[in-house]
Design a protein around this motif. Sequence first.
Motif, PDB file in Angstrom:
ATOM      1  N   GLU A 120       0.831  -1.197   0.000  1.00 44.63           N
ATOM      2  CA  GLU A 120       0.000   0.000   0.000  1.00 44.63           C
ATOM      3  C   GLU A 120       0.868   1.251   0.000  1.00 44.63           C
ATOM      4  N   GLY A 121       1.954   1.246   0.763  1.00 42.90           N
ATOM      5  CA  GLY A 121       2.874   2.386   0.784  1.00 42.90           C
ATOM      6  C   GLY A 121       3.514   2.610  -0.574  1.00 42.90           C
ATOM      7  N   THR A 159       3.715   5.472  -5.781  1.00 48.04           N
ATOM      8  CA  THR A 159       3.552   5.411  -7.232  1.00 48.04           C
ATOM      9  C   THR A 159       2.489   6.399  -7.690  1.00 48.04           C
ATOM     10  N   GLN A 160       1.396   6.468  -6.952  1.00 47.85           N
ATOM     11  CA  GLN A 160       0.335   7.407  -7.307  1.00 47.85           C
ATOM     12  C   GLN A 160       0.805   8.852  -7.180  1.00 47.85           C
ATOM     13  N   ILE A 161       1.561   9.143  -6.126  1.00 51.36           N
ATOM     14  CA  ILE A 161       2.086  10.502  -5.942  1.00 51.36           C
ATOM     15  C   ILE A 161       3.051  10.850  -7.069  1.00 51.36           C
ATOM     16  N   TRP A 169       2.697  13.876  -9.810  1.00 52.41           N
ATOM     17  CA  TRP A 169       3.722  14.886 -10.068  1.00 52.41           C
ATOM     18  C   TRP A 169       4.074  14.933 -11.553  1.00 52.41           C
ATOM     19  N   GLN A 170       4.151  13.761 -12.191  1.00 56.42           N
ATOM     20  CA  GLN A 170       4.422  13.723 -13.626  1.00 56.42           C
ATOM     21  C   GLN A 170       3.309  14.408 -14.402  1.00 56.42           C
ATOM     22  N   GLU A 171       2.074  14.180 -14.000  1.00 56.22           N
ATOM     23  CA  GLU A 171       0.943  14.824 -14.669  1.00 56.22           C
ATOM     24  C   GLU A 171       0.981  16.333 -14.471  1.00 56.22           C
ATOM     25  N   VAL A 172       1.305  16.776 -13.253  1.00 54.03           N
ATOM     26  CA  VAL A 172       1.403  18.215 -12.980  1.00 54.03           C
ATOM     27  C   VAL A 172       2.499  18.831 -13.841  1.00 54.03           C
TER      28      VAL A 172
END
Length: 200
Positions: free
Chosen positions: A42-43, A48-50, A54-57
């Motif tokens: 989960e961590g 990975t989601q964060i 950041w890549q999307e931003v």
Amino acid sequence: MARLDFSVFLVLCLSLLHFCSSRPPHTRKAVSPRQSGDAAAEGDDVRTQIERLWQEVNSLKEMQALQTVCLRGIKVHRKCYLAIEEPKHYHEANEDCIAQGGTLATPRDLMENNELRDYAGRSAPGSKDFWIGVADIVKEGQYVDVNSLPVSYFNWDRSKKQPTGTKRESCVVLSVVAQGKWYDEVCRSLKKYICEYIIP
């Protein structure tokens, strides 16, 4: 007095009881190896989601910057072009384009070449020629783009026997006055230039 002491004692007991019941117990449950692995997964998933966010931003920031460039220049197919009116040497011009997130423009066909010619004529009236991203610096007569990839489209000004083929003239210029024809030039010459930005 005893009544007052009993009242204070009762209030303290009730407060303590409320305090203890509102806090979770401090006991630790034994964690099985499977649960420990699930927590680690989960961590990693959260990380990975964060990272993906950041890549999307960053991608959105790049798109916004690119749209700003496109508003100042022109958009042709999946590219934006921006003419820079401050004359520079070929290498300085290319470095400036790179610093802005692009490269010197490299026409890949007659249509792109004509779009660049027309845009250059409109954006800098009276200017005769502009650096483009084509050169034969490494090997005489072997023209490559700024990414060192071979160029397959050429628009040489054959009426002036271009390219002249001298080792001094290794960088290529698009001439607005010669209807978008190219000629080779000394790379240290000061010219205006056109930057190219790929739209993802």
